[in-house]
Design a protein around this motif. Structure first.
Motif, PDB file in Angstrom:
ATOM      1  N   LEU A  21       0.730  -1.036  -0.005  1.00  0.00           N
ATOM      2  CA  LEU A  21       0.047  -0.045  -0.099  1.00  0.00           C
ATOM      3  C   LEU A  21       0.726   1.156  -0.055  1.00  0.00           C
ATOM      4  N   SER A  22       2.098   1.119   0.570  1.00  0.00           N
ATOM      5  CA  SER A  22       2.842   2.393   0.861  1.00  0.00           C
ATOM      6  C   SER A  22       3.426   2.813  -0.637  1.00  0.00           C
ATOM      7  N   VAL A  23       3.511   1.827  -1.824  1.00  0.00           N
ATOM      8  CA  VAL A  23       3.989   2.360  -2.775  1.00  0.00           C
ATOM      9  C   VAL A  23       2.806   2.470  -3.903  1.00  0.00           C
TER      10      VAL A  23
ATOM     11  N   PHE B 149      10.405  13.165  -4.380  1.00  0.00           N
ATOM     12  CA  PHE B 149       9.682  14.349  -4.197  1.00  0.00           C
ATOM     13  C   PHE B 149       8.167  14.489  -4.515  1.00  0.00           C
ATOM     14  N   TYR B 150       8.003  13.377  -5.116  1.00  0.00           N
ATOM     15  CA  TYR B 150       6.510  13.274  -5.406  1.00  0.00           C
ATOM     16  C   TYR B 150       5.708  12.756  -4.247  1.00  0.00           C
ATOM     17  N   GLN B 151       6.435  11.782  -3.782  1.00  0.00           N
ATOM     18  CA  GLN B 151       6.001  10.650  -2.801  1.00  0.00           C
ATOM     19  C   GLN B 151       6.792  10.701  -1.433  1.00  0.00           C
ATOM     20  N   PRO B 152       7.218  11.858  -0.774  1.00  0.00           N
ATOM     21  CA  PRO B 152       8.228  11.708   0.437  1.00  0.00           C
ATOM     22  C   PRO B 152       7.394  10.924   1.496  1.00  0.00           C
ATOM     23  N   LEU B 153       6.436  10.884   1.879  1.00  0.00           N
ATOM     24  CA  LEU B 153       5.581   9.910   2.671  1.00  0.00           C
ATOM     25  C   LEU B 153       6.040   8.674   2.443  1.00  0.00           C
ATOM     26  N   GLY B 154       5.506   8.281   1.104  1.00  0.00           N
ATOM     27  CA  GLY B 154       5.744   7.008   0.484  1.00  0.00           C
ATOM     28  C   GLY B 154       7.083   6.374   0.604  1.00  0.00           C
ATOM     29  N   PHE B 155       8.207   7.456   0.470  1.00  0.00           N
ATOM     30  CA  PHE B 155       9.491   6.911   0.799  1.00  0.00           C
ATOM     31  C   PHE B 155       9.966   6.479   1.996  1.00  0.00           C
ATOM     32  N   VAL B 156       9.501   7.264   3.063  1.00  0.00           N
ATOM     33  CA  VAL B 156       9.522   6.770   4.750  1.00  0.00           C
ATOM     34  C   VAL B 156       8.977   5.557   4.668  1.00  0.00           C
ATOM     35  N   MET B 157       7.796   5.493   4.424  1.00  0.00           N
ATOM     36  CA  MET B 157       6.766   4.057   4.835  1.00  0.00           C
ATOM     37  C   MET B 157       7.589   2.978   4.286  1.00  0.00           C
ATOM     38  N   PHE B 158       7.732   3.023   2.708  1.00  0.00           N
ATOM     39  CA  PHE B 158       8.375   2.009   1.941  1.00  0.00           C
ATOM     40  C   PHE B 158       9.776   1.605   2.668  1.00  0.00           C
TER      41      PHE B 158
ATOM     42  N   SER C  87      -0.705   4.916   4.864  1.00  0.00           N
ATOM     43  CA  SER C  87      -0.509   4.572   3.576  1.00  0.00           C
ATOM     44  C   SER C  87      -1.897   4.686   2.820  1.00  0.00           C
ATOM     45  N   ILE C  88      -2.947   4.141   3.639  1.00  0.00           N
ATOM     46  CA  ILE C  88      -4.409   4.296   2.911  1.00  0.00           C
ATOM     47  C   ILE C  88      -4.468   5.897   2.828  1.00  0.00           C
ATOM     48  N   ALA C  89      -4.383   6.871   3.663  1.00  0.00           N
ATOM     49  CA  ALA C  89      -4.610   8.096   3.444  1.00  0.00           C
ATOM     50  C   ALA C  89      -3.807   8.725   2.484  1.00  0.00           C
ATOM     51  N   ASN C  90      -2.489   8.409   2.439  1.00  0.00           N
ATOM     52  CA  ASN C  90      -1.699   8.748   1.204  1.00  0.00           C
ATOM     53  C   ASN C  90      -2.263   8.570  -0.242  1.00  0.00           C
ATOM     54  N   ILE C  91      -2.778   7.181  -0.286  1.00  0.00           N
ATOM     55  CA  ILE C  91      -3.368   6.745  -1.402  1.00  0.00           C
ATOM     56  C   ILE C  91      -4.577   7.978  -1.987  1.00  0.00           C
ATOM     57  N   PHE C  92      -5.481   8.406  -0.768  1.00  0.00           N
ATOM     58  CA  PHE C  92      -6.425   9.069  -1.000  1.00  0.00           C
ATOM     59  C   PHE C  92      -6.099  10.441  -1.404  1.00  0.00           C
ATOM     60  N   VAL C  93      -5.214  11.044  -0.749  1.00  0.00           N
ATOM     61  CA  VAL C  93      -4.474  12.457  -0.869  1.00  0.00           C
ATOM     62  C   VAL C  93      -3.732  12.418  -2.278  1.00  0.00           C
ATOM     63  N   THR C  94      -3.217  11.430  -2.607  1.00  0.00           N
ATOM     64  CA  THR C  94      -2.567  11.496  -3.987  1.00  0.00           C
ATOM     65  C   THR C  94      -3.491  11.174  -5.166  1.00  0.00           C
ATOM     66  N   GLY C  95      -4.604  10.381  -4.962  1.00  0.00           N
ATOM     67  CA  GLY C  95      -5.609  10.428  -6.012  1.00  0.00           C
ATOM     68  C   GLY C  95      -6.380  11.966  -5.954  1.00  0.00           C
ATOM     69  N   ALA C  96      -6.673  12.521  -5.031  1.00  0.00           N
ATOM     70  CA  ALA C  96      -7.265  13.706  -4.958  1.00  0.00           C
ATOM     71  C   ALA C  96      -6.386  14.846  -5.673  1.00  0.00           C
ATOM     72  N   VAL C  97      -5.085  14.767  -5.552  1.00  0.00           N
ATOM     73  CA  VAL C  97      -4.377  15.630  -6.176  1.00  0.00           C
ATOM     74  C   VAL C  97      -4.238  15.446  -7.485  1.00  0.00           C
ATOM     75  N   LEU C  98      -4.189  14.227  -8.018  1.00  0.00           N
ATOM     76  CA  LEU C  98      -3.955  13.926  -9.290  1.00  0.00           C
ATOM     77  C   LEU C  98      -5.106  14.305 -10.151  1.00  0.00           C
ATOM     78  N   LEU C  99      -6.491  13.906  -9.482  1.00  0.00           N
ATOM     79  CA  LEU C  99      -7.502  14.604 -10.026  1.00  0.00           C
ATOM     80  C   LEU C  99      -7.698  15.883 -10.490  1.00  0.00           C
ATOM     81  N   TRP C 100      -7.202  16.779  -9.155  1.00  0.00           N
ATOM     82  CA  TRP C 100      -7.040  18.277  -9.291  1.00  0.00           C
ATOM     83  C   TRP C 100      -6.441  18.775 -10.500  1.00  0.00           C
ATOM     84  N   LEU C 101      -5.116  17.965 -10.441  1.00  0.00           N
ATOM     85  CA  LEU C 101      -3.929  18.402 -11.237  1.00  0.00           C
ATOM     86  C   LEU C 101      -4.441  18.235 -13.006  1.00  0.00           C
ATOM     87  N   ARG C 102      -5.140  17.363 -13.156  1.00  0.00           N
ATOM     88  CA  ARG C 102      -5.910  16.762 -14.852  1.00  0.00           C
ATOM     89  C   ARG C 102      -7.177  17.167 -14.813  1.00  0.00           C
ATOM     90  N   GLY C 103      -7.429  18.038 -13.990  1.00  0.00           N
ATOM     91  CA  GLY C 103      -8.909  18.840 -14.284  1.00  0.00           C
ATOM     92  C   GLY C 103     -10.107  18.363 -13.881  1.00  0.00           C
TER      93      GLY C 103
END
Length: 383
Positions: free
Chosen positions: A170-172, A224-233, A367-383
């Protein structure tokens, strides 16, 4: 035929350079780095004709010692499973290198060279699958030894490794979402560039960034894209390898030596070797996913080849680029090995309940929170 020859050459490189060459040196690195951190001299006694080579002969002395020691199978043990358990633990560590790329894809005239033994679409899943097999060797060793302490170590190892495999995957997931691929070589290629530090102002808030600030760029690395993912992984994969501070399955002060208590000679050496090979695998994997793989910071492949080919020709420029990429990859691997050793000699061993709490109560929710936040940011960036 050319494909077969290339696969054989890459396999020999992995076995000779990475496994037989670097893995023993890591044992020396651990001794010397711990000595420096503890204000000691470290390993310096093994010599040939009075020449110690800074203690680098100690790994060779270890091999000679382990080969000369008696191989004991305890009374009442399951002999077959006791004998094959170290092999099952060691082989996955070696074959995991098959999908870790040491460089990209390079063209020399009509010849294309790819510096990875295999590049399947599911490369990272292959690492997870192969890594889970090593657990069976550990559990079998604890059960087959006919020793209560060994059995307890095997139970600890199985619970710890099963738990951390969930959070490790889940962390990656955030990295999968950012790069859109599971191929490790393609993941590294996606990091061969830079991104503007202030670019988010234009994308998210439609605020123009002055041209003179365009030079504020960072390498497009996963860290730089996933600093929390780096630490958790990093935490979860070290726990998978049972490295301190997650070495409760071996806990010398609690269960003597854990699952490999009843092993001696080269069979113990296989457990020992597997742990240090996995340190190298972790370093290569972290480098590929989070540190840009072979990419040189702020110098893309096109920039390197374009700058050199204008003077010396494209073939020479490509050859120089291969060398630079390989050296850069190995430098990052050495840094990740140093980081693992620094953590190993800095943090005390966790209690077993602390290891489980860290996994289920801290890293898993994050790790679960990181997935949701990453998905929200990607949706925002892609309009």
């Amino acid at each position: 035929m050319d494909v077969l020859v290339g696969a054989v050459v890459k396999s020999l490189f992995i076995l000779i350079v990475m496994v037989a060459g670097l893995a023993p040196v890591i044992t020396w690195i651990e001794r010397k780095q711990s000595a420096v951190m503890q204000d000691r001299i470290g390993a310096n006694r093994a010599d040939v004709g009075g020449i110690t080579v800074l203690g680098l002969l100690h790994p060779l002395a270890d091999v000679v010692k382990l080969l000369s020691k008696e191989d004991v199978v305890p009374y009442g043990a399951n002999r077959f499973m006791h004998l094959i358990s170290p092999v099952i633990a060691a082989i996955p560590a070696v074959i995991a290198f098959a999908v870790i790329p040491f460089g990209g894809v390079y063209t020399f005239g009509d010849t294309t060279v790819s510096l990875v033994a295999s590049n399947p679409d599911w490369g990272l899943l292959y690492i997870f699958a192969i890594g889970s097999i090593a657990m069976y060797g550990t559990v079998m060793a604890g059960w087959a030894s006919n020793n209560n302490w060994s059995l307890l170590g095997g139970l600890r190892a199985s619970a710890q490794m099963i738990s951390y495999e969930v959070t490790m995957g889940l962390s990656v997931v955030g990295i999968f979402m950012v790069f859109g691929t599971l191929q490790l070589q393609n993941m590294a290629v996606a990091q061969d560039g830079t991104f503007r530090v202030l670019g988010f102002l234009e994308v998210l808030f439609d605020v123009p960034v002055p041209a003179f600030l365009d030079w504020l760029r960072l390498p497009a690395w996963g860290v730089f894209y996933q600093p929390l993912g780096f630490v958790m992984f990093l935490a979860t994969i070290m726990a998978e390898n049972k490295r301190p501070p997650f070495d409760t399955p071996e806990g010398e002060s609690e269960i003597i030596a854990g699952y490999h208590l009843e092993y001696s000679g080269m069979r113990f050496g296989l457990f020992f070797m597997a742990e240090f090979i996995e340190v190298l695998v972790i370093a290569g994997l972290m480098t590929t996913i989070f540190l840009g793989g072979w990419s040189v910071p702020w110098l893309s492949t096109a920039t390197i080849i374009g700058g050199i080919s204008s003077v010396f020709g494209e073939g020479f420029a490509t050859g120089v680029c291969v060398i630079l990429h390989f050296l850069c990859f190995m430098l990052k691997v050495v840094f990740m090995i140093w980081l693992q050793m620094a953590l190993r000699w800095t943090l005390p061993r966790f209690r077993y309940d602390q290891v489980m709490d860290l996994c289920w109560k801290a890293i898993l929710p994050l790790s679960i929170a990181n997935i949701f936040v990453t998905g929200a940011v990607l949706l925002w960036l892609r309009g």
